[in-house]
Design a protein around this motif. Structure first.
Motif, PDB file in Angstrom:
ATOM      1  N   SER A 104       0.931  -1.183  -0.163  1.00  0.00           N
ATOM      2  CA  SER A 104      -0.107  -0.002  -0.436  1.00  0.00           C
ATOM      3  C   SER A 104       0.762   1.496  -0.033  1.00  0.00           C
ATOM      4  O   SER A 104       2.533   1.434   0.694  1.00  0.00           O
ATOM      5  N   TYR A 105      -0.174   2.504  -0.703  1.00  0.00           N
ATOM      6  CA  TYR A 105       1.473   3.376  -0.732  1.00  0.00           C
ATOM      7  C   TYR A 105       0.419   4.815   0.251  1.00  0.00           C
ATOM      8  O   TYR A 105      -1.546   4.724   0.387  1.00  0.00           O
ATOM      9  N   GLU A 106       0.422   6.007   0.398  1.00  0.00           N
ATOM     10  CA  GLU A 106      -0.405   7.225   0.613  1.00  0.00           C
ATOM     11  C   GLU A 106       0.710   8.533   0.659  1.00  0.00           C
ATOM     12  O   GLU A 106       1.964   8.261   0.384  1.00  0.00           O
ATOM     13  N   LEU A 107       0.005   8.970  -0.047  1.00  0.00           N
ATOM     14  CA  LEU A 107       0.706  10.195  -0.995  1.00  0.00           C
ATOM     15  C   LEU A 107       0.377  11.827  -1.136  1.00  0.00           C
ATOM     16  O   LEU A 107      -1.101  11.266  -0.751  1.00  0.00           O
ATOM     17  N   VAL A 108       0.579  12.395  -1.109  1.00  0.00           N
ATOM     18  CA  VAL A 108      -0.207  14.159  -1.279  1.00  0.00           C
ATOM     19  C   VAL A 108      -0.201  13.665  -2.966  1.00  0.00           C
ATOM     20  O   VAL A 108       0.619  13.775  -4.030  1.00  0.00           O
ATOM     21  N   ALA A 109      -1.235  14.824  -3.077  1.00  0.00           N
ATOM     22  CA  ALA A 109      -2.001  14.961  -5.044  1.00  0.00           C
ATOM     23  C   ALA A 109      -2.491  15.048  -5.125  1.00  0.00           C
ATOM     24  O   ALA A 109      -3.600  16.458  -3.679  1.00  0.00           O
ATOM     25  N   MET A 110      -2.409  16.755  -5.762  1.00  0.00           N
ATOM     26  CA  MET A 110      -3.276  18.152  -5.907  1.00  0.00           C
ATOM     27  C   MET A 110      -3.725  18.312  -7.373  1.00  0.00           C
ATOM     28  O   MET A 110      -3.166  17.321  -8.468  1.00  0.00           O
ATOM     29  N   GLU A 111      -5.056  18.807  -7.680  1.00  0.00           N
ATOM     30  CA  GLU A 111      -6.081  18.949  -8.845  1.00  0.00           C
ATOM     31  C   GLU A 111      -6.720  20.561  -8.890  1.00  0.00           C
ATOM     32  O   GLU A 111      -6.747  20.765  -7.959  1.00  0.00           O
ATOM     33  N   TRP A 112      -6.310  20.809 -10.104  1.00  0.00           N
ATOM     34  CA  TRP A 112      -7.000  22.673 -10.147  1.00  0.00           C
ATOM     35  C   TRP A 112      -7.779  22.061 -11.286  1.00  0.00           C
ATOM     36  O   TRP A 112      -7.793  21.473 -12.307  1.00  0.00           O
ATOM     37  N   PHE A 113      -8.833  22.725 -11.411  1.00  0.00           N
ATOM     38  CA  PHE A 113     -10.521  22.828 -11.458  1.00  0.00           C
ATOM     39  C   PHE A 113     -10.423  23.991 -12.416  1.00  0.00           C
ATOM     40  O   PHE A 113     -10.416  24.687 -12.192  1.00  0.00           O
ATOM     41  N   GLU A 114     -10.913  24.185 -14.121  1.00  0.00           N
ATOM     42  CA  GLU A 114     -11.857  24.654 -14.155  1.00  0.00           C
ATOM     43  C   GLU A 114     -12.725  24.903 -14.657  1.00  0.00           C
ATOM     44  O   GLU A 114     -13.288  23.584 -15.174  1.00  0.00           O
ATOM     45  N   MET A 115     -14.261  25.130 -14.111  1.00  0.00           N
ATOM     46  CA  MET A 115     -16.153  25.069 -14.475  1.00  0.00           C
ATOM     47  C   MET A 115     -16.424  25.637 -15.767  1.00  0.00           C
ATOM     48  O   MET A 115     -16.302  27.128 -15.893  1.00  0.00           O
ATOM     49  N   ARG A 116     -17.065  25.252 -15.902  1.00  0.00           N
ATOM     50  CA  ARG A 116     -18.107  25.869 -17.278  1.00  0.00           C
ATOM     51  C   ARG A 116     -18.927  25.543 -17.215  1.00  0.00           C
ATOM     52  O   ARG A 116     -19.388  24.275 -17.684  1.00  0.00           O
ATOM     53  N   ASP A 117     -20.398  26.377 -16.969  1.00  0.00           N
ATOM     54  CA  ASP A 117     -21.817  25.728 -16.703  1.00  0.00           C
ATOM     55  C   ASP A 117     -22.026  24.431 -16.276  1.00  0.00           C
ATOM     56  O   ASP A 117     -22.665  23.701 -16.697  1.00  0.00           O
ATOM     57  N   GLY A 118     -21.347  24.752 -14.462  1.00  0.00           N
ATOM     58  CA  GLY A 118     -21.683  23.129 -13.777  1.00  0.00           C
ATOM     59  C   GLY A 118     -20.931  21.954 -13.496  1.00  0.00           C
ATOM     60  O   GLY A 118     -20.937  20.844 -13.604  1.00  0.00           O
ATOM     61  N   LYS A 119     -19.911  22.344 -15.102  1.00  0.00           N
ATOM     62  CA  LYS A 119     -19.043  21.032 -14.837  1.00  0.00           C
ATOM     63  C   LYS A 119     -17.380  20.927 -15.274  1.00  0.00           C
ATOM     64  O   LYS A 119     -17.548  22.156 -15.573  1.00  0.00           O
ATOM     65  N   ILE A 120     -16.613  20.186 -15.133  1.00  0.00           N
ATOM     66  CA  ILE A 120     -15.330  20.273 -14.918  1.00  0.00           C
ATOM     67  C   ILE A 120     -15.183  20.300 -16.653  1.00  0.00           C
ATOM     68  O   ILE A 120     -15.743  19.698 -17.321  1.00  0.00           O
ATOM     69  N   ALA A 121     -14.945  21.447 -17.156  1.00  0.00           N
ATOM     70  CA  ALA A 121     -13.888  21.443 -18.372  1.00  0.00           C
ATOM     71  C   ALA A 121     -12.216  21.416 -18.146  1.00  0.00           C
ATOM     72  O   ALA A 121     -12.052  20.972 -19.316  1.00  0.00           O
ATOM     73  N   ARG A 122     -11.264  21.537 -17.876  1.00  0.00           N
ATOM     74  CA  ARG A 122     -10.181  21.057 -17.477  1.00  0.00           C
ATOM     75  C   ARG A 122      -9.545  20.617 -16.655  1.00  0.00           C
ATOM     76  O   ARG A 122     -10.778  21.052 -14.827  1.00  0.00           O
ATOM     77  N   ARG A 123      -8.873  19.432 -16.404  1.00  0.00           N
ATOM     78  CA  ARG A 123      -8.384  19.187 -15.149  1.00  0.00           C
ATOM     79  C   ARG A 123      -7.367  19.045 -14.683  1.00  0.00           C
ATOM     80  O   ARG A 123      -6.743  18.680 -15.573  1.00  0.00           O
ATOM     81  N   TRP A 124      -6.455  19.712 -14.168  1.00  0.00           N
ATOM     82  CA  TRP A 124      -4.858  19.902 -13.830  1.00  0.00           C
ATOM     83  C   TRP A 124      -5.114  18.484 -13.171  1.00  0.00           C
ATOM     84  O   TRP A 124      -5.178  18.781 -11.568  1.00  0.00           O
ATOM     85  N   GLY A 125      -3.824  17.992 -12.753  1.00  0.00           N
ATOM     86  CA  GLY A 125      -3.410  16.897 -12.093  1.00  0.00           C
ATOM     87  C   GLY A 125      -2.127  17.178 -11.634  1.00  0.00           C
ATOM     88  O   GLY A 125      -1.257  16.302 -12.085  1.00  0.00           O
ATOM     89  N   ALA A 126      -1.900  16.449 -10.301  1.00  0.00           N
ATOM     90  CA  ALA A 126      -0.231  16.407 -10.106  1.00  0.00           C
ATOM     91  C   ALA A 126      -0.074  15.502  -8.801  1.00  0.00           C
ATOM     92  O   ALA A 126      -0.524  15.626  -7.414  1.00  0.00           O
ATOM     93  N   ARG A 127       0.907  14.603  -8.481  1.00  0.00           N
ATOM     94  CA  ARG A 127       0.630  14.041  -8.069  1.00  0.00           C
ATOM     95  C   ARG A 127       2.521  13.649  -7.656  1.00  0.00           C
ATOM     96  O   ARG A 127       2.948  12.793  -8.294  1.00  0.00           O
ATOM     97  N   ASP A 128       2.713  13.070  -5.887  1.00  0.00           N
ATOM     98  CA  ASP A 128       4.552  12.853  -5.581  1.00  0.00           C
ATOM     99  C   ASP A 128       4.239  10.925  -5.962  1.00  0.00           C
ATOM    100  O   ASP A 128       4.732   9.836  -5.504  1.00  0.00           O
ATOM    101  N   SER A 129       4.467  10.983  -7.766  1.00  0.00           N
ATOM    102  CA  SER A 129       5.101   9.687  -8.004  1.00  0.00           C
ATOM    103  C   SER A 129       5.932   8.655  -8.102  1.00  0.00           C
ATOM    104  O   SER A 129       6.112   7.832  -7.328  1.00  0.00           O
ATOM    105  N   ALA A 130       7.012   9.653  -6.878  1.00  0.00           N
ATOM    106  CA  ALA A 130       8.361   9.043  -6.743  1.00  0.00           C
ATOM    107  C   ALA A 130       8.014   8.535  -5.690  1.00  0.00           C
ATOM    108  O   ALA A 130       8.729   7.061  -5.391  1.00  0.00           O
ATOM    109  N   SER A 131       7.041   8.665  -5.122  1.00  0.00           N
ATOM    110  CA  SER A 131       7.187   8.807  -3.050  1.00  0.00           C
ATOM    111  C   SER A 131       6.264   7.354  -3.378  1.00  0.00           C
ATOM    112  O   SER A 131       6.640   6.060  -2.341  1.00  0.00           O
TER     113      SER A 131
END
Length: 138
Positions: A104-131
């Motif tokens: 098992s693993y545990e790490l920090v992940a972050m996402e940034w969302f751009e919304m349009r008309d009540g939905k997600i139009a873009r999503r950027w994600g980053a996570r500590d893959s090395a960990s």
């Protein structure tokens, strides 16, 4: 664009909460319904149209690791939402040529969302893959 109030920010954060719940449940139909038809996803494994790139990768990741996201912090301003998660999982099925270790693993992940008309139009994600790689190594 005009100034948007706190109600818009809270509504956008609720969409992200629903995204996390659907992702954790592996409910990809419900997850897909939260995105616009032309949504673009960018993450550590690349970027592209949600249906051609993200959905297949998310299905594979979920099957291999049983990913679970816990929201630690979330902020919203205008049509943007940023979230910081604790991501947990167990390497239980093959993924991209790697055999599962059962660890098992545990790490920090972050996402940034751009919304349009009540939905997600873009999503950027980053996570500590090395960990993740260190924790799952045989």
């Amino acid at each position: 664009m005009g100034e948007e109030g706190p109600a818009t920010g809270e509504a956008n954060k609720e969409i992200v909460r629903r995204y996390v719940a659907a992702f954790n449940a592996g409910d990809f139909g419900r997850l897909r319904a939260l995105f616009t038809a032309d949504a673009v996803i960018q993450g550590v494994l690349g970027w592209g149209n949600i249906d051609e790139v993200a959905m297949p990768v998310w299905r594979d990741l979920h099957a291999a690791y049983g990913l679970n996201l816990t929201i630690e912090d979330m902020v919203a301003e205008g049509n943007m939402v940023a979230a910081r998660y604790t991501e947990r999982g167990t390497f239980r099925a093959p993924f991209r040529g790697s055999e599962p270790t059962g660890k098992s693993y545990e790490l920090v992940a972050m996402e940034w969302f751009e919304m349009r008309d009540g939905k997600i139009a873009r999503r950027w994600g980053a996570r500590d893959s090395a960990s993740m790689q260190r924790q799952l190594a045989p």
